[in-house]
Design a protein around this motif. Structure first.
Motif, PDB file in Angstrom:
ATOM      1  N   ASN A   1      -7.615  82.096  35.682  1.00 35.66           N
ATOM      2  CA  ASN A   1      -6.390  81.678  36.364  1.00 35.66           C
ATOM      3  C   ASN A   1      -6.707  80.769  37.557  1.00 35.66           C
ATOM      4  O   ASN A   1      -6.320  81.019  38.682  1.00 35.66           O
ATOM      5  CB  ASN A   1      -5.568  82.903  36.803  1.00 35.66           C
ATOM      6  CG  ASN A   1      -6.311  83.794  37.779  1.00 35.66           C
ATOM      7  OD1 ASN A   1      -7.541  83.882  37.759  1.00 35.66           O
ATOM      8  ND2 ASN A   1      -5.576  84.482  38.627  1.00 35.66           N
ATOM      9  N   THR A   2      -7.432  79.703  37.283  1.00 26.51           N
ATOM     10  CA  THR A   2      -7.823  78.728  38.296  1.00 26.51           C
ATOM     11  C   THR A   2      -7.337  77.344  37.883  1.00 26.51           C
ATOM     12  O   THR A   2      -6.867  77.149  36.766  1.00 26.51           O
ATOM     13  CB  THR A   2      -9.365  78.683  38.447  1.00 26.51           C
ATOM     14  OG1 THR A   2      -9.939  78.319  37.185  1.00 26.51           O
ATOM     15  CG2 THR A   2      -9.926  80.014  38.888  1.00 26.51           C
ATOM     16  N   ILE A   3      -7.475  76.390  38.783  1.00 28.04           N
ATOM     17  CA  ILE A   3      -7.210  74.989  38.448  1.00 28.04           C
ATOM     18  C   ILE A   3      -8.498  74.241  38.730  1.00 28.04           C
ATOM     19  O   ILE A   3      -8.955  74.218  39.874  1.00 28.04           O
ATOM     20  CB  ILE A   3      -6.054  74.415  39.292  1.00 28.04           C
ATOM     21  CG1 ILE A   3      -4.755  75.123  38.940  1.00 28.04           C
ATOM     22  CG2 ILE A   3      -5.940  72.918  39.064  1.00 28.04           C
ATOM     23  CD1 ILE A   3      -3.562  74.650  39.726  1.00 28.04           C
ATOM     24  N   PRO A   4      -9.123  73.654  37.722  1.00 25.54           N
ATOM     25  CA  PRO A   4      -8.757  73.703  36.317  1.00 25.54           C
ATOM     26  C   PRO A   4      -9.006  75.106  35.751  1.00 25.54           C
ATOM     27  O   PRO A   4      -9.811  75.866  36.283  1.00 25.54           O
ATOM     28  CB  PRO A   4      -9.670  72.675  35.657  1.00 25.54           C
ATOM     29  CG  PRO A   4     -10.884  72.645  36.529  1.00 25.54           C
ATOM     30  CD  PRO A   4     -10.377  72.904  37.932  1.00 25.54           C
ATOM     31  N   SER A   5      -8.362  75.399  34.642  1.00 26.65           N
ATOM     32  CA  SER A   5      -8.486  76.749  34.066  1.00 26.65           C
ATOM     33  C   SER A   5      -9.796  76.937  33.316  1.00 26.65           C
ATOM     34  O   SER A   5     -10.186  78.060  33.035  1.00 26.65           O
ATOM     35  CB  SER A   5      -7.313  77.033  33.126  1.00 26.65           C
ATOM     36  OG  SER A   5      -7.327  76.127  32.042  1.00 26.65           O
TER      37      SER A   5
ATOM     38  N   VAL B   1      -2.508  80.683  42.059  1.00 24.47           N
ATOM     39  CA  VAL B   1      -3.734  80.535  41.278  1.00 24.47           C
ATOM     40  C   VAL B   1      -4.908  80.930  42.149  1.00 24.47           C
ATOM     41  O   VAL B   1      -4.814  80.950  43.372  1.00 24.47           O
ATOM     42  CB  VAL B   1      -3.939  79.091  40.745  1.00 24.47           C
ATOM     43  CG1 VAL B   1      -2.848  78.712  39.786  1.00 24.47           C
ATOM     44  CG2 VAL B   1      -4.059  78.097  41.863  1.00 24.47           C
ATOM     45  N   SER B   2      -5.993  81.213  41.501  1.00 22.73           N
ATOM     46  CA  SER B   2      -7.189  81.590  42.230  1.00 22.73           C
ATOM     47  C   SER B   2      -8.191  80.438  42.183  1.00 22.73           C
ATOM     48  O   SER B   2      -7.916  79.401  41.590  1.00 22.73           O
ATOM     49  CB  SER B   2      -7.783  82.854  41.621  1.00 22.73           C
ATOM     50  OG  SER B   2      -8.741  83.384  42.503  1.00 22.73           O
ATOM     51  N   ALA B   3      -9.350  80.656  42.763  1.00 26.32           N
ATOM     52  CA  ALA B   3     -10.417  79.657  42.739  1.00 26.32           C
ATOM     53  C   ALA B   3     -11.728  80.379  42.457  1.00 26.32           C
ATOM     54  O   ALA B   3     -11.941  81.507  42.894  1.00 26.32           O
ATOM     55  CB  ALA B   3     -10.493  78.906  44.060  1.00 26.32           C
ATOM     56  N   ILE B   4     -12.595  79.701  41.709  1.00 26.91           N
ATOM     57  CA  ILE B   4     -13.879  80.302  41.333  1.00 26.91           C
ATOM     58  C   ILE B   4     -15.003  79.372  41.768  1.00 26.91           C
ATOM     59  O   ILE B   4     -14.908  78.153  41.590  1.00 26.91           O
ATOM     60  CB  ILE B   4     -13.922  80.572  39.811  1.00 26.91           C
ATOM     61  CG1 ILE B   4     -15.140  81.396  39.422  1.00 26.91           C
ATOM     62  CG2 ILE B   4     -13.857  79.283  39.025  1.00 26.91           C
ATOM     63  CD1 ILE B   4     -15.091  81.918  37.986  1.00 26.91           C
ATOM     64  N   THR B   5     -16.030  79.948  42.374  1.00 28.76           N
ATOM     65  CA  THR B   5     -17.203  79.185  42.787  1.00 28.76           C
ATOM     66  C   THR B   5     -18.439  79.875  42.219  1.00 28.76           C
ATOM     67  O   THR B   5     -18.706  81.037  42.553  1.00 28.76           O
ATOM     68  CB  THR B   5     -17.299  79.100  44.321  1.00 28.76           C
ATOM     69  OG1 THR B   5     -16.101  78.502  44.829  1.00 28.76           O
ATOM     70  CG2 THR B   5     -18.502  78.265  44.742  1.00 28.76           C
ATOM     71  N   PHE B   6     -19.157  79.157  41.356  1.00 33.56           N
ATOM     72  CA  PHE B   6     -20.372  79.704  40.756  1.00 33.56           C
ATOM     73  C   PHE B   6     -21.562  79.440  41.657  1.00 33.56           C
ATOM     74  O   PHE B   6     -21.653  78.380  42.285  1.00 33.56           O
ATOM     75  CB  PHE B   6     -20.618  79.060  39.386  1.00 33.56           C
ATOM     76  CG  PHE B   6     -19.700  79.561  38.320  1.00 33.56           C
ATOM     77  CD1 PHE B   6     -20.037  80.679  37.570  1.00 33.56           C
ATOM     78  CD2 PHE B   6     -18.491  78.941  38.079  1.00 33.56           C
ATOM     79  CE1 PHE B   6     -19.181  81.160  36.595  1.00 33.56           C
ATOM     80  CE2 PHE B   6     -17.623  79.411  37.100  1.00 33.56           C
ATOM     81  CZ  PHE B   6     -17.968  80.525  36.363  1.00 33.56           C
ATOM     82  N   ASP B   7     -22.495  80.404  41.718  1.00 34.76           N
ATOM     83  CA  ASP B   7     -23.736  80.180  42.452  1.00 34.76           C
ATOM     84  C   ASP B   7     -24.484  79.009  41.826  1.00 34.76           C
ATOM     85  O   ASP B   7     -25.060  78.185  42.527  1.00 34.76           O
ATOM     86  CB  ASP B   7     -24.614  81.439  42.453  1.00 34.76           C
ATOM     87  CG  ASP B   7     -23.991  82.569  43.264  1.00 34.76           C
ATOM     88  OD1 ASP B   7     -23.015  82.335  44.006  1.00 34.76           O
ATOM     89  OD2 ASP B   7     -24.482  83.704  43.143  1.00 34.76           O
TER      90      ASP B   7
END
Length: 137
Positions: free
Chosen positions: A120-124, A33-39
Motif C-alpha cells: 500500500n505504497t506509491i508506487p505500489s 498510503v504508506s512508504a517503504i524504504t529498503f536497506d
C-alpha cells in the motif's frame, strides 16, 4: 471596466478554490498510503554450486504515516521462493522479505532474478534483485 474586474476576480477565486481542493486531495492521499524504504534492493550471492539452495533476507522500514501492508511478493522465476512479514508494519518499524533461490534446474553461468513487492505504497510495486554465478562442483 467594472465588469472585467468582476470577471477577473471571479476567475481568481475559482482558481484559488481549485488549488485548495487539490492540496487537500494530495494531503489525504499522503495520509492514506504508506512508504517503504529498503536497506538494500540488490544482493549478490557470488558463486553457487549447482544444486544448492541459498537464501537472503531483505529488510525494510515503514517510513510512512500509516501501517504498511505487504500484499504480495511475486518472484520472476519458479526457482525463487519468497516469505515475508504478513502482519501490518507500524510506522517506524521494520519488516523482512526472505527469498530462497534453488539452483537445481539452473544452467551454469550468471543469473539475475527479480522479486516484485506489492504494498500500500506509491508506487505500489517495488523491485528487489539478486544475482549469482552458478558453477560446477
Amino acid at each position: 471596466m467594472k465588469r472585467i474586474v468582476t470577471i477577473i476576480f471571479a476567475v481568481l477565486t475559482i482558481c484559488s478554490a481549485c488549488n485548495s481542493n487539490s492540496s487537500k486531495e494530495q494531503n489525504t492521499q499522503v495520509d492514506t498510503v504508506s512508504a517503504i524504504t529498503f536497506d538494500s534492493k540488490n544482493y549478490q550471492f557470488g558463486e553457487i554450486v549447482k544444486g544448492e539452495v541459498v537464501e537472503h533476507t531483505y529488510t525494510f522500514t515503514n517510513t510512512g504515516n500509516i501501517d504498511l501492508q505487504i500484499q504480495e511478493v511475486d518472484p520472476s522465476c519458479g526457482c525463487t521462493t519468497p516469505e515475508w512479514t504478513k502482519e501490518p508494519i507500524k510506522p517506524g518499524e521494520k519488516g523482512k522479505i526472505r527469498v530462497k533461490f534453488d539452483t537445481q534446474h539452473q544452467s551454469y553461468g550468471n543469473k539475475q532474478k527479480q522479486v516484485s513487492v506489492y504494498s500500500n505504497t506509491i508506487p505500489s510495486r517495488n523491485i528487489l534483485q539478486f544475482s549469482a554465478v552458478v558453477v560446477e562442483k
